[in-house]
Scaffold this active site. Structure first.
Site, PDB file in Angstrom:
ATOM      1  N   SER A 191      42.481  93.793  94.692  1.00 20.68           N
ATOM      2  CA  SER A 191      42.406  93.552  95.797  1.00 20.68           C
ATOM      3  C   SER A 191      42.510  94.659  96.935  1.00 20.68           C
ATOM      4  O   SER A 191      42.289  94.321  98.017  1.00 20.68           O
ATOM      5  CB  SER A 191      43.309  92.344  96.438  1.00 20.68           C
ATOM      6  OG  SER A 191      44.942  92.827  96.164  1.00 20.68           O
TER       7      SER A 191
ATOM      8  N   HIS B   9      39.452  87.269  92.943  1.00 11.50           N
ATOM      9  CA  HIS B   9      38.485  87.871  93.976  1.00 11.50           C
ATOM     10  C   HIS B   9      37.178  88.053  93.689  1.00 11.50           C
ATOM     11  O   HIS B   9      36.551  88.785  94.292  1.00 11.50           O
ATOM     12  CB  HIS B   9      39.361  89.192  94.323  1.00 11.50           C
ATOM     13  CG  HIS B   9      40.609  89.121  95.352  1.00 11.50           C
ATOM     14  ND1 HIS B   9      40.057  89.010  96.953  1.00 11.50           N
ATOM     15  CD2 HIS B   9      41.930  89.138  95.335  1.00 11.50           C
ATOM     16  CE1 HIS B   9      41.571  88.841  97.369  1.00 11.50           C
ATOM     17  NE2 HIS B   9      42.362  89.131  96.436  1.00 11.50           N
TER      18      HIS B   9
ATOM     19  N   LYS C 108      39.764  80.990  97.759  1.00 11.86           N
ATOM     20  CA  LYS C 108      39.037  82.108  98.265  1.00 11.86           C
ATOM     21  C   LYS C 108      37.570  81.750  98.431  1.00 11.86           C
ATOM     22  O   LYS C 108      37.366  80.959  99.399  1.00 11.86           O
ATOM     23  CB  LYS C 108      39.593  83.270  97.442  1.00 11.86           C
ATOM     24  CG  LYS C 108      40.837  83.849  97.383  1.00 11.86           C
ATOM     25  CD  LYS C 108      41.353  85.075  96.881  1.00 11.86           C
ATOM     26  CE  LYS C 108      42.473  85.592  97.214  1.00 11.86           C
ATOM     27  NZ  LYS C 108      43.564  85.446  96.084  1.00 11.86           N
TER      28      LYS C 108
HETATM   29  C1  LIG Z   1      45.031  85.119  95.637  1.00 13.83           C
HETATM   30  C2  LIG Z   1      45.223  85.545  94.210  1.00 13.83           C
HETATM   31  C3  LIG Z   1      46.219  84.515  93.602  1.00 13.83           C
HETATM   32  C4  LIG Z   1      46.758  83.193  93.953  1.00 13.83           C
HETATM   33  O1  LIG Z   1      45.797  82.227  94.421  1.00 13.83           O
HETATM   34  P1  LIG Z   1      46.093  80.989  94.984  1.00 13.83           P
HETATM   35  O2  LIG Z   1      45.275  80.035  94.722  1.00 13.83           O
HETATM   36  O3  LIG Z   1      46.238  81.278  96.452  1.00 13.83           O
HETATM   37  O4  LIG Z   1      47.578  80.636  94.611  1.00 13.83           O
HETATM   38  C5  LIG Z   1      46.068  84.877  92.424  1.00 13.83           C
HETATM   39  N1  LIG Z   1      45.526  85.986  91.596  1.00 13.83           N
HETATM   40  C6  LIG Z   1      44.776  86.639  92.364  1.00 13.83           C
HETATM   41  C7  LIG Z   1      44.295  88.046  91.574  1.00 13.83           C
HETATM   42  C8  LIG Z   1      44.781  86.593  93.587  1.00 13.83           C
HETATM   43  O5  LIG Z   1      43.866  87.431  94.396  1.00 13.83           O
END
Ligand SMILES: *Cc1c(COP(=O)(O)O)cnc(C)c1O
Length: 409
Positions: free
Chosen positions: A183, A211, A242
């Protein structure tokens, strides 16, 4: 007791502020989108949401969610295995498996829970987990809850991974785990090389597609599409928070037996509520939309290519990216904060990151592109970057005289 504890907390908070690491929340009073309104009344362009496909305020998803409110009510008031499973949950699980070309899916309240609950039921002290050093916090926490022997390899470093795999031959089963897209840099995990090493050293692979799902690969099927290895990775995890609508929810998808055992033993699944039916319904609609057309993925890819090209032309130092994350390198921590503050003045909302979120001397502004952005939004963002970049003297062209923007210098 609380008097001394309060003093302790007050000191901790003061230390966080002193270090410049105190997190303030900006309050948004409009729906999430390319243009948002914040509580000060200011209208800004949003370039720091994970709203990659622009679905956070999608009329189609809202319609699906509203219909499900009428047909399935508001909440489930139960965990899945008691009386918290609706037909919508089952349908969404099937759709997610079809989307990724996997055998079965298990839903969680968040991907944090999916990662928190995936290792401990599957592996024990006889086994090994080999984890990328830049993996998400939820993977790190999930690994901590499991008794398997831990190995760590430097980010996307295949020489180091091979070294760790050799050491891990001492254990019974081996699982390599990696984020699909990292990220902070926007780089994609080298899944083709990882799979080769996994074969050579007899290991399984897990990828967190949070992502990358909806973003990477021509049709947004994630890193397994990009590397042409759909169905070859044993375990995938991901989020509905996301690209996939941005509300809430997570999942693990992969081999049938893995998912079946998780339904029996995964603690966040067994002891936490299921996502509301309206979220499942919107998720079903989301997968259908992505199967009907590729418009959103195409637009996101075009937006990202355009933005990165224009920023490089303007003289910014951009990390190579294969995702919708564009890291504008500024290196200096204070500069990254000043830059972000000036951009906000210009109506562009982005976040500056610095140590310890990124390595020392690697401060940057992270821009996240979206299919919700129109050309005019991208151009306004690029112009604002050029203006502030010129003011703060970070454009490469500045040293040659003339900054390449319309500011007349
Ligand atoms: C955002 C993210 C998460 C967490 O996701 P949520 O559904 O908001 O708990 C887990 N792993 C990665 C790689 C992320 O970028």
């Amino acid at each position: 007791m609380y008097t001394s504890f309060k003093e302790h907390l007050t000191q901790e908070l003061a230390d966080i502020k002193e270090a410049g690491l105190f997190k303030d929340e900006r309050i948004i009073v409009s729906p999430q989108g390319a243009e948002i309104k914040v509580s000060t009344g200011k209208q800004v362009l949003n370039f720091c949401a994970n709203n990659y496909l622009g679905l956070s305020n999608s009329p189609e998803l809202i319609k699906a969610a509203k219909e499900a409110l009428d047909t399935h009510g508001y909440g489930m008031s139960s965990v899945r295995f008691i009386c918290g499973t609706s037909d919508l949950h089952k349908e969404l699980e099937k759709k997610i498996a079809e989307f990724f070309g996997t055998e079965d899916t298990i839903l969680y309240a968040a991907c944090f829970d999916a990662n928190g609950g995936v290792f401990e039921p599957l592996l024990n002290e006889h086994d090994a987990i080999i984890s990328d050093s830049l993996n998400h916090a939820s993977i790190i926490d999930g690994v901590r809850l499991c008794k398997a022997v831990r190995y760590r390899y430097a980010n996307a470093d295949m020489t180091d991974l091979e070294k760790q795999l050799k050491l891990a031959q001492a254990q019974r089963f081996r699982l390599i785990v990696t984020d699909g897209v990292f990220s902070m840099d926007g780089n994609v995990t080298p899944l083709d090389s990882i799979l080769k090493l996994a074969e050579k050293y007899d290991a399984m692979v897990m990828v967190d597609e949070s992502h990358s799902a909806g973003v990477v690969g021509q049709t947004g099927r994630g890193v397994t599409e990009l590397f042409n290895c759909r169905g070859k990775v044993e375990i995938l995890t991901g989020t509905l928070g996301k690209a996939f609508g941005g509300a809430i929810g997570g999942f693990t998808t992969g081999k049938k037996e893995v998912i079946e055992l998780l339904r029996q033993r995964s603690r966040p699944y067994l002891f936490s509520n299921s996502v509301p039916p309206l979220v499942a319904a919107a998720g079903i609609r989301m997968v259908d939309m992505m199967s009907e057309t590729n418009t959103l993925q195409d637009k996101l890819h075009a937006n990202t290519t355009y933005f990165v090209r224009k920023m490089i032309e303007a003289g910014f130092d951009i990390k190579p990216t294969q995702s919708a994350i564009c890291a504008v390198m500024l290196y200096d921590a204070k500069l990254s904060q000043d830059f972000a503050a000036s951009l906000l003045e210009e109506g562009i909302y982005v976040t500056g990151f610095y140590y310890p979120v990124v390595p020392k001397g690697q401060a940057r502004i992270r821009v996240q592109l979206s299919a919700g952005h129109e050309q005019i939004h991208l151009d306004r963002c690029i112009e604002a970057f050029k203006k502030v970049g010129h003011q703060l003297g970070v454009l490469k062209e500045d040293t040659k005289g003339g900054c390449g923007c319309n500011c007349g210098n």
